[in-house]
Design a protein around this motif. Structure first.
Motif, short mmCIF file in Angstrom:
data_model
loop_
_atom_site.label_atom_id
_atom_site.label_comp_id
_atom_site.label_asym_id
_atom_site.label_seq_id
_atom_site.Cartn_x
_atom_site.Cartn_y
_atom_site.Cartn_z
N LYS A 84 4.73 -19.34 -34.93
CA LYS A 84 5.68 -19.09 -35.95
C LYS A 84 4.95 -18.66 -37.30
CE LYS A 84 7.90 -23.36 -36.86
NZ LYS A 84 8.80 -24.26 -37.57
N LYS A 85 5.70 -18.06 -38.01
CA LYS A 85 5.95 -17.72 -39.51
C LYS A 85 7.21 -17.77 -40.35
CE LYS A 85 2.12 -14.60 -39.73
NZ LYS A 85 1.02 -14.96 -41.10
N GLU A 86 7.71 -18.33 -41.34
CA GLU A 86 8.46 -18.48 -42.32
C GLU A 86 8.60 -17.24 -43.62
OE1 GLU A 86 8.84 -22.17 -42.88
OE2 GLU A 86 9.15 -22.68 -40.75
N LEU A 87 9.84 -16.96 -43.69
CA LEU A 87 9.56 -15.70 -44.49
C LEU A 87 11.56 -16.48 -45.14
CD1 LEU A 87 9.91 -12.41 -42.51
CD2 LEU A 87 8.01 -13.24 -43.92
N GLU A 134 9.50 -16.55 -34.46
CA GLU A 134 9.12 -17.03 -33.66
C GLU A 134 8.56 -16.42 -31.84
OE1 GLU A 134 9.79 -22.31 -33.40
OE2 GLU A 134 11.38 -20.64 -33.12
N LYS A 138 0.34 -13.84 -31.46
CA LYS A 138 0.08 -14.37 -32.45
C LYS A 138 0.56 -12.58 -33.53
CE LYS A 138 -2.62 -16.47 -35.20
NZ LYS A 138 -3.96 -17.31 -35.80
N GLY A 142 3.05 -11.72 -36.30
CA GLY A 142 2.26 -11.30 -37.79
C GLY A 142 3.17 -9.84 -38.32
N ALA A 145 6.69 -9.91 -38.87
CA ALA A 145 7.01 -10.45 -39.90
C ALA A 145 6.54 -9.69 -40.93
CB ALA A 145 5.91 -12.55 -39.96
N ARG A 149 9.01 -7.86 -43.69
CA ARG A 149 9.02 -8.03 -45.34
C ARG A 149 8.59 -6.23 -46.32
NH1 ARG A 149 3.89 -7.99 -48.34
NH2 ARG A 149 4.01 -9.67 -49.82
N TYR A 164 6.27 -14.65 -47.68
CA TYR A 164 6.33 -15.47 -46.70
C TYR A 164 6.44 -17.12 -47.73
CZ TYR A 164 3.93 -12.06 -43.91
OH TYR A 164 3.46 -10.91 -43.81
N LYS A 165 7.02 -17.69 -46.56
CA LYS A 165 7.56 -19.10 -47.26
C LYS A 165 6.51 -20.15 -47.98
CE LYS A 165 10.17 -22.18 -46.60
NZ LYS A 165 11.60 -22.65 -46.55
N GLU A 167 3.64 -17.95 -49.34
CA GLU A 167 3.04 -16.89 -50.32
C GLU A 167 3.38 -17.55 -51.73
OE1 GLU A 167 2.97 -12.41 -50.45
OE2 GLU A 167 4.42 -13.71 -49.57
#
Length: 177
Positions: A84-87, A134, A138, A142, A145, A149, A164-165, A167
């Motif tokens: 999971k990557k959160e932005l 999600e 991986k 990435g 995301a 961005r 990023y959350k 960052e």
């Protein structure tokens, strides 16, 4: 000597790995992934562990050794759970929403950005200013995301943009009179 490459990759319960030549296939409860390693490394599976060893002492073999072990470890982890990557989006009027397979971004441009979500990844917008990417791969999570961005990177004066959350953006001081 690669410190990462020396460590074997343990296969958790419910995850199986099969090897045919240089191709390893990992099956788990969430996904099935495969990876073809270069001829510079040797893959072996024994006692519920995947081991990667280099063939020779060339620079390329040593580079591929650690990289291959990391890719296999990410595949094993991705077949068992999701990455999971959160932005978060900052800026007046900046917002995002998901409509089917399209992510619509309003980022202060003259037009709305329609980002097509690739297969294997799910993008959700719990709030208009938050995005969650999600998936089980991986590298793909990435990359998606990073592509989102790139539409509006955070700028250093006001901090507006997509970040990023976790960052941290170094804030610069503006012009003085």
């Amino acid at each position: 000597m690669s410190r990462i490459g020396k460590q074997p990759v343990a296969l958790p319960s419910g995850v199986t790995a099969t090897l045919s030549g240089q191709t390893i296939e990992v099956k788990g409860p969430k996904d099935t992934q495969s990876f073809t390693a270069t001829d510079d490394v040797t893959l072996t599976i024994d006692d519920g562990q995947v081991t990667v060893t280099p063939r020779g002492k060339s620079k390329r073999a040593r580079q591929q050794w650690g990289m291959t072990r990391t890719v296999v470890a990410n595949m094993v982890q991705g077949c068992n759970e999701t990455f999971k990557k959160e932005l978060e989006i900052r800026g007046v009027g900046y917002r995002a929403n998901v409509q089917g397979n399209i992510l619509k971004l309003n980022l202060g441009l003259s037009h709305d950005v329609d980002f097509e979500i690739p297969a294997g990844v799910t993008v959700t917008a719990p709030k208009q200013t938050e995005l969650v990417v999600e998936g089980t791969n991986k590298q793909l999570v990435g990359q998606v995301a990073a592509n989102i961005r790139d539409w509006r990177r955070p700028e250093p004066y006001k901090g507006k943009g997509i970040r990023y959350k976790d960052e941290y953006i170094f804030q610069k001081e503006g012009k003085k009179k």
